[in-house]
Design an enzyme around this catalytic site. Structure first.
Site, mmCIF file in Angstrom:
data_model
loop_
_atom_site.group_PDB
_atom_site.id
_atom_site.type_symbol
_atom_site.label_atom_id
_atom_site.label_comp_id
_atom_site.label_asym_id
_atom_site.label_seq_id
_atom_site.Cartn_x
_atom_site.Cartn_y
_atom_site.Cartn_z
ATOM 1 N N LYS A 106 0.599 -1.465 -0.111
ATOM 2 C CA LYS A 106 -0.270 0.102 -0.118
ATOM 3 C C LYS A 106 0.422 0.766 0.103
ATOM 4 O O LYS A 106 0.263 2.021 -0.899
ATOM 5 C CB LYS A 106 -1.292 -0.111 1.391
ATOM 6 C CG LYS A 106 -1.688 -1.362 1.063
ATOM 7 C CD LYS A 106 -3.038 -1.328 2.621
ATOM 8 C CE LYS A 106 -3.462 -2.284 1.777
ATOM 9 N NZ LYS A 106 -4.248 -2.975 3.252
ATOM 10 N N ASP B 55 -11.115 2.874 3.779
ATOM 11 C CA ASP B 55 -10.982 1.225 3.506
ATOM 12 C C ASP B 55 -12.641 1.100 3.408
ATOM 13 O O ASP B 55 -13.094 -0.221 2.828
ATOM 14 C CB ASP B 55 -10.687 0.283 4.738
ATOM 15 C CG ASP B 55 -9.744 -0.261 4.682
ATOM 16 O OD1 ASP B 55 -9.487 -0.795 3.065
ATOM 17 O OD2 ASP B 55 -8.526 -0.965 5.562
ATOM 18 N N GLN C 42 -4.444 -1.264 9.673
ATOM 19 C CA GLN C 42 -4.400 -2.522 9.096
ATOM 20 C C GLN C 42 -5.096 -4.354 10.128
ATOM 21 O O GLN C 42 -4.778 -4.016 11.133
ATOM 22 C CB GLN C 42 -2.746 -2.800 8.904
ATOM 23 C CG GLN C 42 -2.834 -4.269 7.512
ATOM 24 C CD GLN C 42 -3.160 -4.327 6.310
ATOM 25 O OE1 GLN C 42 -2.934 -3.171 6.188
ATOM 26 N NE2 GLN C 42 -4.138 -5.524 6.036
#
Ligand code: NAD
Length: 296
Positions: A54, A121, A98
């Site tokens: 990422k 997200d 995460q």
């Protein structure tokens, strides 16, 4: 029939190029670069790999990013305090925690602490709820990436029978919501299967579109699908392999060789859905910087 390959690596490259151009235009208009704040708890090897991918993608498209690391012993209170600090910081556009988190932390609780306007997200209940009722929202990256693949390869979903294997909040549930919506992208008749589904084959065999996100290597085999099915294999599984330098091979949830003999289209693992997930995160971060979903 031998399936055509849905090349996620290629489409992700095209998507990243588009985002890079959009970021350039955004800067040319006098704005500061978009900023993605990553929060990484503990030292899970797979999470380190994902965060690395990422971060590299951010650099490639001109998005600034920082990874804030916290020990796996961090308390929920301390973690949420850090998130609230990022929520209040106007120089941060997107926040990503995460997953998975250490077992003493509730991911629901932690995700809900993120300002939904920075939830790139697309996991916050506000974004999931808005997606469900058709309001603008951050769409979770893997399902959004799958729809980009359908768009690129002109694979229709309207009126098809879509079967989703896996019902997680991250992949299975949101993709089934998107597929089933009659007023936007999906327009498919959608079946969701999970670990309590009896006779999985009875469902997979009737799929025109089969999305598999169960985290079970070789769960779906050729005899479980019909001729011409479009197969999207979301699974990423590490299978021990002593012949490999790393000691493992990455495989999906489908037995690729037998499924691809019957499918019309199939995503490989790796190089299918994975790169799209990262590319869509870049897209969402730019949307957050532009306040496109939630105008001020
Ligand atoms: P999860 O463990 O949260 O959920 C798995 C789902 O599969 C559950 O709903 C469970 O009921 C169902 N399931 C498990 N065994 C089953 C069986 N035998 N039959 C039917 N259903 C079964 O997993 P997740 O986070 O959704 O991830 C699924 C897979 O996708 C994992 O391999 C993960 O690594 C991968 N993944 C890939 C990407 C990507 O970008 N390619 C993104 C997220 C997850």
């Amino acid at each position: 029939m031998s399936a055509k390959i849905i090349d996620g690596k290629k489409v992700a490259g095209i998507t990243r190029d588009e985002v890079r151009q959009d970021v350039e235009d955004w800067l040319d208009a006098g704005n500061r670069p978009p900023f993605l704040q990553v929060l990484l708890v503990g030292n899970d090897p797979a999470s380190n790999v994902y965060v690395g991918a990422k971060t590299r993608a951010c650099k490639e498209v001109g998005i600034e990013t920082d990874t804030h690391r916290l020990p796996d012993t961090v308390s929920a209170k301390e973690l949420k305090k850090t998130i609230h600090r990022f929520n209040d910081d106007d120089s941060i556009d997107g926040i990503l925690v995460q997953l998975p988190l250490p077992s003493h932390l509730s991911s629901h609780d932690v995700i809900e602490a993120i300002d939904h306007k920075k939830d790139v997200d697309g996991f916050h209940p506000m974004n999931v709820g808005r997606l469900t009722v058709g309001q603008p929202s951050f769409r979770s990256c893997t399902p959004a990436g799958i729809f980009e693949l359908f768009k690129y390869y002109s694979i229709p979903t309207k009126g098809k029978h879509a079967v989703v294997v896996g019902a997680s909040n991250i992949v299975g549930r949101p993709i089934s919501i998107m597929l089933s919506k009659e007023d936007s992208e999906g327009k498919a008749t959608t079946t969701i299967c999970h670990k309590y589904t009896k006779d999985l084959t009875a469902h997979t065999i009737s799929a025109d579109i089969l999305i598999v996100a169960a985290g079970q290597p070789n769960l779906v085999k050729g005899e479980m699908v019909k001729e011409g099915v479009v197969v999207v294999d979301v699974g990423i599984n590490r299978v021990a392999d002593e012949t490999k330098e790393k000691g493992y091979t990455l495989v999906g949830d489908c037995h690729f060789e037998s499924v691809q003999e019957k499918a019309s289209w199939i995503t490989p693992v790796p190089g299918g859905v994975g790169p799209m997930t990262v590319a869509m995160l870049m897209k969402n971060t730019l949307l957050a910087a532009k306040r496109s979903i939630y105008p001020e």
